[in-house]
Design a protein around this motif. Structure first.
Motif, PDB file in Angstrom:
ATOM      1  N   LEU A 121    -105.981 -18.715 -17.258  1.00 55.39           N
ATOM      2  CA  LEU A 121    -105.679 -19.727 -18.270  1.00 55.39           C
ATOM      3  C   LEU A 121    -104.322 -20.385 -18.093  1.00 55.39           C
ATOM      4  O   LEU A 121    -104.059 -21.421 -18.682  1.00 55.39           O
ATOM      5  N   GLY A 122    -103.455 -19.790 -17.345  1.00 48.53           N
ATOM      6  CA  GLY A 122    -102.139 -20.384 -17.137  1.00 48.53           C
ATOM      7  C   GLY A 122    -101.055 -19.618 -17.851  1.00 48.53           C
ATOM      8  O   GLY A 122    -101.229 -19.167 -18.983  1.00 48.53           O
ATOM      9  N   GLY A 123     -99.940 -19.488 -17.171  1.00 46.46           N
ATOM     10  CA  GLY A 123     -98.821 -18.693 -17.664  1.00 46.46           C
ATOM     11  C   GLY A 123     -98.253 -19.149 -18.990  1.00 46.46           C
ATOM     12  O   GLY A 123     -97.927 -18.340 -19.845  1.00 46.46           O
ATOM     13  N   ARG A 124     -98.119 -20.473 -19.176  1.00 47.20           N
ATOM     14  CA  ARG A 124     -97.511 -20.955 -20.422  1.00 47.20           C
ATOM     15  C   ARG A 124     -98.345 -20.615 -21.637  1.00 47.20           C
ATOM     16  O   ARG A 124     -97.827 -20.200 -22.660  1.00 47.20           O
ATOM     17  N   LEU A 125     -99.657 -20.801 -21.531  1.00 45.36           N
ATOM     18  CA  LEU A 125    -100.545 -20.493 -22.649  1.00 45.36           C
ATOM     19  C   LEU A 125    -100.524 -18.998 -22.951  1.00 45.36           C
ATOM     20  O   LEU A 125    -100.443 -18.581 -24.103  1.00 45.36           O
ATOM     21  N   ILE A 126    -100.549 -18.194 -21.911  1.00 45.62           N
ATOM     22  CA  ILE A 126    -100.540 -16.734 -22.090  1.00 45.62           C
ATOM     23  C   ILE A 126     -99.212 -16.275 -22.691  1.00 45.62           C
ATOM     24  O   ILE A 126     -99.185 -15.494 -23.642  1.00 45.62           O
ATOM     25  N   ASP A 127     -98.091 -16.783 -22.166  1.00 50.81           N
ATOM     26  CA  ASP A 127     -96.778 -16.412 -22.692  1.00 50.81           C
ATOM     27  C   ASP A 127     -96.646 -16.819 -24.154  1.00 50.81           C
ATOM     28  O   ASP A 127     -96.150 -16.050 -24.979  1.00 50.81           O
ATOM     29  N   ALA A 128     -97.081 -18.031 -24.482  1.00 53.52           N
ATOM     30  CA  ALA A 128     -96.989 -18.514 -25.861  1.00 53.52           C
ATOM     31  C   ALA A 128     -97.837 -17.644 -26.790  1.00 53.52           C
ATOM     32  O   ALA A 128     -97.405 -17.305 -27.900  1.00 53.52           O
ATOM     33  N   THR A 129     -99.034 -17.270 -26.339  1.00 60.84           N
ATOM     34  CA  THR A 129     -99.907 -16.419 -27.158  1.00 60.84           C
ATOM     35  C   THR A 129     -99.298 -15.036 -27.340  1.00 60.84           C
ATOM     36  O   THR A 129     -99.301 -14.488 -28.441  1.00 60.84           O
ATOM     37  N   ALA A 130     -98.761 -14.466 -26.270  1.00 61.90           N
ATOM     38  CA  ALA A 130     -98.144 -13.138 -26.351  1.00 61.90           C
ATOM     39  C   ALA A 130     -96.962 -13.150 -27.317  1.00 61.90           C
ATOM     40  O   ALA A 130     -96.813 -12.241 -28.142  1.00 61.90           O
ATOM     41  N   LYS A 131     -96.120 -14.180 -27.240  1.00 65.69           N
ATOM     42  CA  LYS A 131     -94.971 -14.268 -28.144  1.00 65.69           C
ATOM     43  C   LYS A 131     -95.437 -14.434 -29.585  1.00 65.69           C
ATOM     44  O   LYS A 131     -94.871 -13.839 -30.502  1.00 65.69           O
ATOM     45  N   LYS A 132     -96.485 -15.229 -29.789  1.00 68.24           N
ATOM     46  CA  LYS A 132     -97.019 -15.440 -31.134  1.00 68.24           C
ATOM     47  C   LYS A 132     -97.560 -14.123 -31.700  1.00 68.24           C
ATOM     48  O   LYS A 132     -97.287 -13.765 -32.847  1.00 68.24           O
ATOM     49  N   LEU A 133     -98.324 -13.387 -30.898  1.00 63.82           N
ATOM     50  CA  LEU A 133     -98.897 -12.118 -31.357  1.00 63.82           C
ATOM     51  C   LEU A 133     -97.803 -11.085 -31.655  1.00 63.82           C
ATOM     52  O   LEU A 133     -97.872 -10.377 -32.651  1.00 63.82           O
ATOM     53  N   ALA A 134     -96.798 -11.009 -30.791  1.00 60.09           N
ATOM     54  CA  ALA A 134     -95.690 -10.079 -31.029  1.00 60.09           C
ATOM     55  C   ALA A 134     -94.954 -10.462 -32.310  1.00 60.09           C
ATOM     56  O   ALA A 134     -94.630  -9.606 -33.136  1.00 60.09           O
ATOM     57  N   GLY A 135     -94.705 -11.754 -32.490  1.00 58.88           N
ATOM     58  CA  GLY A 135     -94.032 -12.223 -33.696  1.00 58.88           C
ATOM     59  C   GLY A 135     -94.827 -11.892 -34.947  1.00 58.88           C
ATOM     60  O   GLY A 135     -94.266 -11.440 -35.954  1.00 58.88           O
ATOM     61  N   GLU A 136     -96.158 -12.103 -34.898  1.00 57.68           N
ATOM     62  CA  GLU A 136     -97.026 -11.781 -36.035  1.00 57.68           C
ATOM     63  C   GLU A 136     -96.971 -10.287 -36.348  1.00 57.68           C
ATOM     64  O   GLU A 136     -96.893  -9.894 -37.508  1.00 57.68           O
ATOM     65  N   PHE A 137     -97.021  -9.455 -35.291  1.00 55.04           N
ATOM     66  CA  PHE A 137     -96.975  -8.009 -35.506  1.00 55.04           C
ATOM     67  C   PHE A 137     -95.685  -7.604 -36.216  1.00 55.04           C
ATOM     68  O   PHE A 137     -95.709  -6.927 -37.242  1.00 55.04           O
ATOM     69  N   PHE A 138     -94.530  -8.006 -35.668  1.00 51.04           N
ATOM     70  CA  PHE A 138     -93.267  -7.542 -36.223  1.00 51.04           C
ATOM     71  C   PHE A 138     -92.974  -8.140 -37.596  1.00 51.04           C
ATOM     72  O   PHE A 138     -92.378  -7.478 -38.439  1.00 51.04           O
ATOM     73  N   THR A 139     -93.416  -9.363 -37.861  1.00 49.96           N
ATOM     74  CA  THR A 139     -93.255  -9.949 -39.188  1.00 49.96           C
ATOM     75  C   THR A 139     -94.086  -9.176 -40.203  1.00 49.96           C
ATOM     76  O   THR A 139     -93.606  -8.795 -41.281  1.00 49.96           O
ATOM     77  N   LYS A 140     -95.342  -8.911 -39.856  1.00 48.51           N
ATOM     78  CA  LYS A 140     -96.232  -8.166 -40.760  1.00 48.51           C
ATOM     79  C   LYS A 140     -95.716  -6.737 -40.937  1.00 48.51           C
ATOM     80  O   LYS A 140     -95.709  -6.197 -42.041  1.00 48.51           O
ATOM     81  N   PHE A 141     -95.272  -6.114 -39.829  1.00 48.58           N
ATOM     82  CA  PHE A 141     -94.744  -4.748 -39.896  1.00 48.58           C
ATOM     83  C   PHE A 141     -93.558  -4.678 -40.852  1.00 48.58           C
ATOM     84  O   PHE A 141     -93.484  -3.798 -41.698  1.00 48.58           O
ATOM     85  N   GLY A 142     -92.637  -5.619 -40.737  1.00 44.80           N
ATOM     86  CA  GLY A 142     -91.477  -5.649 -41.616  1.00 44.80           C
ATOM     87  C   GLY A 142     -91.887  -5.780 -43.079  1.00 44.80           C
ATOM     88  O   GLY A 142     -91.338  -5.117 -43.955  1.00 44.80           O
ATOM     89  N   ALA A 143     -92.888  -6.635 -43.348  1.00 40.39           N
ATOM     90  CA  ALA A 143     -93.368  -6.831 -44.712  1.00 40.39           C
ATOM     91  C   ALA A 143     -94.026  -5.564 -45.258  1.00 40.39           C
ATOM     92  O   ALA A 143     -93.792  -5.164 -46.395  1.00 40.39           O
ATOM     93  N   VAL A 144     -94.850  -4.910 -44.441  1.00 44.80           N
ATOM     94  CA  VAL A 144     -95.554  -3.696 -44.880  1.00 44.80           C
ATOM     95  C   VAL A 144     -94.550  -2.575 -45.153  1.00 44.80           C
ATOM     96  O   VAL A 144     -94.611  -1.906 -46.185  1.00 44.80           O
ATOM     97  N   VAL A 145     -93.622  -2.364 -44.232  1.00 49.91           N
ATOM     98  CA  VAL A 145     -92.660  -1.256 -44.374  1.00 49.91           C
ATOM     99  C   VAL A 145     -91.734  -1.472 -45.566  1.00 49.91           C
ATOM    100  O   VAL A 145     -91.404  -0.534 -46.285  1.00 49.91           O
ATOM    101  N   SER A 146     -91.328  -2.718 -45.800  1.00 49.08           N
ATOM    102  CA  SER A 146     -90.401  -2.984 -46.902  1.00 49.08           C
ATOM    103  C   SER A 146     -91.111  -3.060 -48.259  1.00 49.08           C
ATOM    104  O   SER A 146     -90.470  -3.198 -49.284  1.00 49.08           O
ATOM    105  N   GLY A 147     -92.452  -2.998 -48.227  1.00 49.80           N
ATOM    106  CA  GLY A 147     -93.208  -3.030 -49.476  1.00 49.80           C
ATOM    107  C   GLY A 147     -93.463  -4.436 -49.990  1.00 49.80           C
ATOM    108  O   GLY A 147     -93.955  -4.623 -51.095  1.00 49.80           O
ATOM    109  N   ALA A 148     -93.176  -5.442 -49.163  1.00 39.25           N
ATOM    110  CA  ALA A 148     -93.398  -6.831 -49.579  1.00 39.25           C
ATOM    111  C   ALA A 148     -94.848  -7.245 -49.446  1.00 39.25           C
ATOM    112  O   ALA A 148     -95.244  -8.300 -49.867  1.00 39.25           O
ATOM    113  N   ASN A 149     -95.675  -6.381 -48.838  1.00 40.78           N
ATOM    114  CA  ASN A 149     -97.071  -6.731 -48.621  1.00 40.78           C
ATOM    115  C   ASN A 149     -97.953  -6.130 -49.687  1.00 40.78           C
ATOM    116  O   ASN A 149     -97.978  -5.001 -49.969  1.00 40.78           O
TER     117      ASN A 149
END
Length: 149
Positions: A121-149
């Protein structure tokens, strides 16, 4: 692909550590995670659906925790197969830095590889998707752990 970042979580280092080792918390936070089951104190099996551009694939695989240094950090590695879509494998080194009593900076260094149809699929698309998924994980993780979820 490699990626480094950090996130401040409004919770104690011990609370963040406990959440990083709780499959129920991780399942809530991993984008597309359908199943996550602890098979031993350091191993889990997972089933995750990921969409990269036009390719949607279900990956089944194994996740292993190593270099355990409670409550300072660990290394998490995973490997999965998505059938004709290909394979994905990678890992993250996680370090927890306490800031006072109720704040933790979670530092992560991610290294991932993919092969098969996804790799075409191409490096840029894969890199962008990986960064998006990592960002989603850590944002959600922070919300769950802090009780904001």
């Amino acid at each position: 692909m490699q990626m480094n970042d950090s996130q401040t979580i409004p919770a104690s280092r011990e609370a963040v550590w406990a959440a990083l080792n709780n499959p129920d918390v991780l399942k809530q936070c991993i984008p597309g995670c359908q199943e996550l089951e602890m098979t031993s104190p350091t191993e889990m099996t997972a089933k995750v659906v990921i969409k990269v551009g036009p390719v949607k694939a279900t990956f089944g695989g194994k996740v292993t925790l190593s270099d355990l240094d409670p409550p300072n950090g660990y290394k998490i590695t995973g490997e999965g197969s998505g059938g004709v879509a290909g394979f994905a494998k990678g890992g993250a080194a996680i370090q927890l830095e306490a800031v006072g009593d109720n704040e933790t900076i979670l530092h992560y260094q991610v290294d991932s590889q993919i092969g098969g149809k996804l790799a075409q699929l191409g490096g840029r698309l894969i890199d962008a998707t990986a960064k998006k998924l990592a960002g989603e994980f850590f944002t959600k993780f922070g919300a769950v752990v802090s009780g904001a979820n």
